[in-house]
Design an enzyme around this catalytic site. Structure first.
Site, PDB file in Angstrom:
ATOM      1  N   CYS A   6       1.157  -0.998   0.047  1.00 36.72           N
ATOM      2  CA  CYS A   6       0.111  -0.128   0.091  1.00 36.72           C
ATOM      3  C   CYS A   6       0.821   1.471  -0.264  1.00 36.72           C
ATOM      4  O   CYS A   6       0.988   1.993  -0.725  1.00 36.72           O
ATOM      5  CB  CYS A   6      -0.926   0.309   0.811  1.00 36.72           C
ATOM      6  SG  CYS A   6      -2.433  -1.042   1.259  1.00 36.72           S
ATOM      7  N   HIS A  96      -0.444  -9.235  -4.731  1.00 37.89           N
ATOM      8  CA  HIS A  96       0.935  -9.401  -6.291  1.00 37.89           C
ATOM      9  C   HIS A  96       1.274 -10.910  -7.398  1.00 37.89           C
ATOM     10  O   HIS A  96       0.814 -11.261  -6.198  1.00 37.89           O
ATOM     11  CB  HIS A  96       2.311  -8.443  -5.871  1.00 37.89           C
ATOM     12  CG  HIS A  96       2.521  -9.779  -4.574  1.00 37.89           C
ATOM     13  ND1 HIS A  96       2.289  -9.524  -2.730  1.00 37.89           N
ATOM     14  CD2 HIS A  96       4.363 -10.477  -4.787  1.00 37.89           C
ATOM     15  CE1 HIS A  96       2.356 -10.741  -2.605  1.00 37.89           C
ATOM     16  NE2 HIS A  96       4.042 -11.262  -3.533  1.00 37.89           N
TER      17      HIS A  96
HETATM   18  P1  5GP Z   1       5.691 -12.993  -1.866  1.00 41.56           P
HETATM   19  O1  5GP Z   1       6.585 -14.031  -1.218  1.00 41.56           O
HETATM   20  O2  5GP Z   1       4.853 -12.608  -1.003  1.00 41.56           O
HETATM   21  O3  5GP Z   1       4.840 -13.859  -3.041  1.00 41.56           O
HETATM   22  O4  5GP Z   1       6.835 -12.520  -2.635  1.00 41.56           O
HETATM   23  C1  5GP Z   1       6.692 -11.020  -1.870  1.00 41.56           C
HETATM   24  C2  5GP Z   1       7.703 -10.444  -2.696  1.00 41.56           C
HETATM   25  O5  5GP Z   1       7.827  -9.006  -2.471  1.00 41.56           O
HETATM   26  C3  5GP Z   1       9.093 -10.832  -2.171  1.00 41.56           C
HETATM   27  O6  5GP Z   1       9.526 -11.476  -3.812  1.00 41.56           O
HETATM   28  C4  5GP Z   1       9.492 -10.032  -2.015  1.00 41.56           C
HETATM   29  O7  5GP Z   1      11.399  -9.085  -2.831  1.00 41.56           O
HETATM   30  C5  5GP Z   1       9.090  -8.659  -2.362  1.00 41.56           C
HETATM   31  N1  5GP Z   1       9.185  -7.742  -1.396  1.00 41.56           N
HETATM   32  C6  5GP Z   1       9.047  -7.860   0.140  1.00 41.56           C
HETATM   33  N2  5GP Z   1       9.093  -5.857   0.210  1.00 41.56           N
HETATM   34  C7  5GP Z   1       9.433  -5.240  -0.584  1.00 41.56           C
HETATM   35  C8  5GP Z   1       9.607  -4.138  -1.311  1.00 41.56           C
HETATM   36  O8  5GP Z   1      10.122  -3.278   0.250  1.00 41.56           O
HETATM   37  N3  5GP Z   1      10.215  -2.960  -2.376  1.00 41.56           N
HETATM   38  C9  5GP Z   1      10.269  -4.035  -2.939  1.00 41.56           C
HETATM   39  N4  5GP Z   1      10.345  -3.639  -4.616  1.00 41.56           N
HETATM   40  N5  5GP Z   1      10.151  -5.790  -3.042  1.00 41.56           N
HETATM   41  C10 5GP Z   1       9.239  -6.181  -2.222  1.00 41.56           C
HETATM   42 ZN    ZN Z   2      -2.080  -2.980   0.940  1.00 44.22          ZN
END
Ligand code: 5GP
Ligand code: ZN
Length: 120
Positions: A6, A96
């Site tokens: 967010c 995402h």
């Molecule tokens: P999930 O496991 O939730 O599908 O993946 C989360 C993804 O978000 C991970 O690949 C991680 O590297 C990325 N991520 C987490 N925090 C941040 C952030 O603050 N900025 C960006 N650009 N990516 C993030």
């Molecule tokens: Zn959110």
């Protein structure tokens, strides 16, 4: 609510934005699996697939197709994987969609170089 995506979608914390409109934002993953790893998020807070409405879902995939083609065009990657985690394997609880470039050979490129290539 303390949600990092967010905050990114509201421009409260910086990210490398590759696409943005009123409904969605796409930005480079800070810890990429492969160079060009991109995340597409709805701007409104939606936790996961179960909370997603059909219109937003379709729209995200329409934009995903455009970004997929842009990544292939700009990065010369050999394929793109799409994935979206739900439940305990979802680290960030704001929907995402991951777009992860696939390369036939090993590519090492830092995020700034990748960003310039995509946005050029
Ligand atoms: P999930 O496991 O939730 O599908 O993946 C989360 C993804 O978000 C991970 O690949 C991680 O590297 C990325 N991520 C987490 N925090 C941040 C952030 O603050 N900025 C960006 N650009 N990516 C993030
Ligand atoms: Zn959110």
């Amino acid at each position: 609510m303390d949600c990092i995506f967010c905050k990114i979608a509201n421009h409260e914390i910086p990210s490398k934005i590759v696409y943005e409109d009123d409904l969605v934002m796409a930005f480079l993953d800070v810890n990429p699996n492969k160079p060009g790893h991109t995340l597409i998020v709805p701007k409104k807070h939606i936790k996961d697939m179960d909370d997603m409405d059909d219109d937003t879902y379709l729209y995200i995939f329409k934009i995903a197709k455009e970004i997929k083609n842009k990544l292939i065009d700009k990065l010369n990657c050999d394929g793109i994987q799409l994935c979206q985690n739900n439940g305990d394997c979802q680290e960030v609880k704001h929907y995402h969609l991951h777009l992860i470039p696939y390369y036939n050979s090993t590519i090492e490129m830092d995020i700034d170089t990748i960003y310039k290539k995509i946005m050029h």
